[in-house]
Every structure is written in C-alpha cells, then in structure tokens.
Write a protein that holds these residues in place. Structure first.
Motif, PDB file in Angstrom:
ATOM      1  N   UNK A 183      39.640  -3.435  -0.039  1.00 44.85           N
ATOM      2  CA  UNK A 183      38.680  -3.202   1.031  1.00 44.85           C
ATOM      3  C   UNK A 183      37.830  -1.988   0.684  1.00 44.85           C
ATOM      4  N   UNK A 184      36.560  -2.251   0.341  1.00 42.16           N
ATOM      5  CA  UNK A 184      35.652  -1.183  -0.070  1.00 42.16           C
ATOM      6  C   UNK A 184      35.021  -0.515   1.147  1.00 42.16           C
ATOM      7  N   UNK A 185      34.630  -1.341   2.128  1.00 42.79           N
ATOM      8  CA  UNK A 185      33.995  -0.775   3.325  1.00 42.79           C
ATOM      9  C   UNK A 185      34.267  -1.674   4.522  1.00 42.79           C
ATOM     10  N   UNK A 186      34.512  -1.072   5.675  1.00 46.53           N
ATOM     11  CA  UNK A 186      34.644  -1.804   6.936  1.00 46.53           C
ATOM     12  C   UNK A 186      34.065  -0.934   8.043  1.00 46.53           C
ATOM     13  N   UNK A 187      33.166  -1.506   8.853  1.00 48.90           N
ATOM     14  CA  UNK A 187      32.593  -0.711   9.938  1.00 48.90           C
ATOM     15  C   UNK A 187      33.574  -0.630  11.115  1.00 48.90           C
ATOM     16  N   UNK A 188      33.197   0.093  12.165  1.00 46.62           N
ATOM     17  CA  UNK A 188      34.094   0.328  13.300  1.00 46.62           C
ATOM     18  C   UNK A 188      34.463  -0.986  13.995  1.00 46.62           C
ATOM     19  N   UNK A 189      33.494  -1.902  14.121  1.00 42.56           N
ATOM     20  CA  UNK A 189      33.774  -3.188  14.770  1.00 42.56           C
ATOM     21  C   UNK A 189      34.809  -3.984  13.985  1.00 42.56           C
ATOM     22  N   UNK A 190      34.728  -3.912  12.659  1.00 43.38           N
ATOM     23  CA  UNK A 190      35.695  -4.624  11.815  1.00 43.38           C
ATOM     24  C   UNK A 190      37.105  -4.087  12.046  1.00 43.38           C
ATOM     25  N   UNK A 203      29.001  -6.918  15.362  1.00 47.50           N
ATOM     26  CA  UNK A 203      29.810  -7.743  14.471  1.00 47.50           C
ATOM     27  C   UNK A 203      30.534  -6.880  13.452  1.00 47.50           C
ATOM     28  N   UNK A 204      31.711  -7.349  13.041  1.00 47.41           N
ATOM     29  CA  UNK A 204      32.428  -6.666  11.969  1.00 47.41           C
ATOM     30  C   UNK A 204      31.718  -6.900  10.649  1.00 47.41           C
ATOM     31  N   UNK A 205      31.644  -5.876   9.810  1.00 43.98           N
ATOM     32  CA  UNK A 205      30.996  -5.981   8.501  1.00 43.98           C
ATOM     33  C   UNK A 205      31.931  -5.392   7.447  1.00 43.98           C
ATOM     34  N   UNK A 206      32.205  -6.181   6.406  1.00 41.18           N
ATOM     35  CA  UNK A 206      33.130  -5.754   5.359  1.00 41.18           C
ATOM     36  C   UNK A 206      32.505  -5.944   3.986  1.00 41.18           C
ATOM     37  N   UNK A 207      32.887  -5.081   3.058  1.00 39.02           N
ATOM     38  CA  UNK A 207      32.627  -5.299   1.637  1.00 39.02           C
ATOM     39  C   UNK A 207      33.990  -5.254   0.957  1.00 39.02           C
ATOM     40  N   UNK A 208      34.302  -6.338   0.234  1.00 38.14           N
ATOM     41  CA  UNK A 208      35.621  -6.485  -0.379  1.00 38.14           C
ATOM     42  C   UNK A 208      35.446  -6.747  -1.863  1.00 38.14           C
ATOM     43  N   UNK A 209      36.238  -6.086  -2.682  1.00 39.78           N
ATOM     44  CA  UNK A 209      36.150  -6.301  -4.129  1.00 39.78           C
ATOM     45  C   UNK A 209      36.737  -7.659  -4.496  1.00 39.78           C
ATOM     46  N   UNK A 210      36.427  -8.115  -5.705  1.00 37.03           N
ATOM     47  CA  UNK A 210      36.942  -9.399  -6.176  1.00 37.03           C
ATOM     48  C   UNK A 210      38.462  -9.401  -6.216  1.00 37.03           C
ATOM     49  N   UNK A 211      39.065  -8.219  -6.378  1.00 39.17           N
ATOM     50  CA  UNK A 211      40.531  -8.099  -6.442  1.00 39.17           C
ATOM     51  C   UNK A 211      41.166  -7.991  -5.054  1.00 39.17           C
TER      52      UNK A 211
END
Length: 207
Positions: free
Chosen positions: A46-53, A35-43
C-alpha cells in the motif's frame, strides 16, 4: 506506507520546489475526496491511501482492522487484474466489482493498471465508492427537488438504498399498502417536476 508527496518527489524529472507544491496540492485534493483512493504496488504494498480509504478499511476489516494494511477483498480484485494482464494477449487495464457486507455497506471497487515508470515501478490505482452513501446523498438531493414530505423522505431514502417495499414496511413499521401509496405520490411528484423542467426549458409544447 510511502507518502504521496514522496512518491512524486522520487520521480525521474523533478524540479524540486514546483514538484513539492504540486504534490502538496494533489494530496490535499485527494484527502478531501469522499471516495476512497489507493495506490498499490504490483507486489501488493500500500503506497498511498486517503482518509476515506482508511475509513472504508475499518468497515471492511472491522475488529481485525490494522492501519496501513490492505484488505484482502481489495487485493483479490487487483490480483485478478494482474493475472489477466499476464495471461491475456488483449491486456485488461481496468476491473470493477462490488464488496457487499450488508445493505448499508456496499462498496464499488474500481481497479486500474497504473504505469509508474517515472517512479521506477508499476501498480494499481484503486477507487472505492460507498454505494449506500452515494445513493443516500442522491436521495436527499431529490427530497428537496421533489418537495417530499417527511414520511415520503423516509421511504424514498430506503428505496434508493435498494430496500424492497416489504423491507421498507418492516423497517418503518407500516403496511406494504402504505408504502405503495407513498411511492405512488413520490412518482407523481417526480413526473410533475420533470414536466415543469421540460416546460421551463421550452422542450414541452401544449397542443
């Protein structure tokens, strides 16, 4: 885009060596996820995205794909969650929606509010599931479990991908009656498998 390792090492409590080891381990785990996994700031950064993302980004944006750029369809769901949190007394911490491009590109997007106070920020944790791939993998596992023939396998995989009998018939160049016949056989094999498993478990008793 901030590396996940940097995100953890920038936290307030940071015994450096162990934090580095943990960050490397977690990043390796997340990169291996289907599965795609993301961490996104409130603004919306894109802080982090894995290869699937990134692979999913490419499918969503197609010719306009840009590395490290968050697709608008995903950010829209994050914005809905943000608006709900800002306007509602009963704050919503989680939203789920589907992005459907066609029958083989259906993505289940789950957005959760993420408190990153240790990293001096807050934002979103996003997971993206390729529904078609998930159902296809399930169908392949069931093929072995139910001992389906090759033709039954073709039909079952399409059925699991939400194709109608009419669409299956058109895709495989067979009649709808042929599809129905094979589906009847498949359901019979599934029922037989269920009865055998119940009998083996001792939960099925003959009278």
């Amino acid at each position: 885009m901030t590396a996940f390792t940097d995100l953890l090492l920038n936290s307030k409590d940071n015994p450096t060596y162990h934090s580095c080891q943990q960050a490397d381990f977690l990043q390796e785990v997340m990169e291996s996820l289907q599965d795609g996994l993301l961490i996104i700031s409130e603004a919306g950064e894109l802080i982090y995205a894995n290869a699937s993302a990134h692979h999913i980004f490419h499918q969503l944006q197609q010719d306009s794909y840009e590395d490290h750029k968050l697709p608008q369809a995903i950010w829209h769901i994050c914005e809905l969650l943000l608006v709900s949190r800002n306007q509602s007394l009963n704050k919503v911490f989680f939203l789920s929606d589907e992005i459907s491009l066609n029958k083989t590109k259906i993505f289940r997007v789950r957005v959760r509010w993420l408190d990153l106070t240790k990293c001096k920020d807050s934002g979103f944790l996003v997971t993206i599931e390729n529904r078609y791939e998930s159902m296809r993998n399930l169908a392949i596992a069931e093929v072995a479990q139910y001992h389906l023939t090759q033709r039954e396998t073709d039909i079952w995989c399409l059925y699991r991908a939400n194709y109608s009998y009419k669409e299956i018939a058109a895709y495989l160049y067979i009649s709808i009656n042929t599809v129905k016949k094979h589906m009847k056989n498949i359901h019979a094999k599934r029922r037989q498998n269920f009865l055998e498993s119940q009998f083996s478990a001792g939960t099925l008793y003959s009278i």
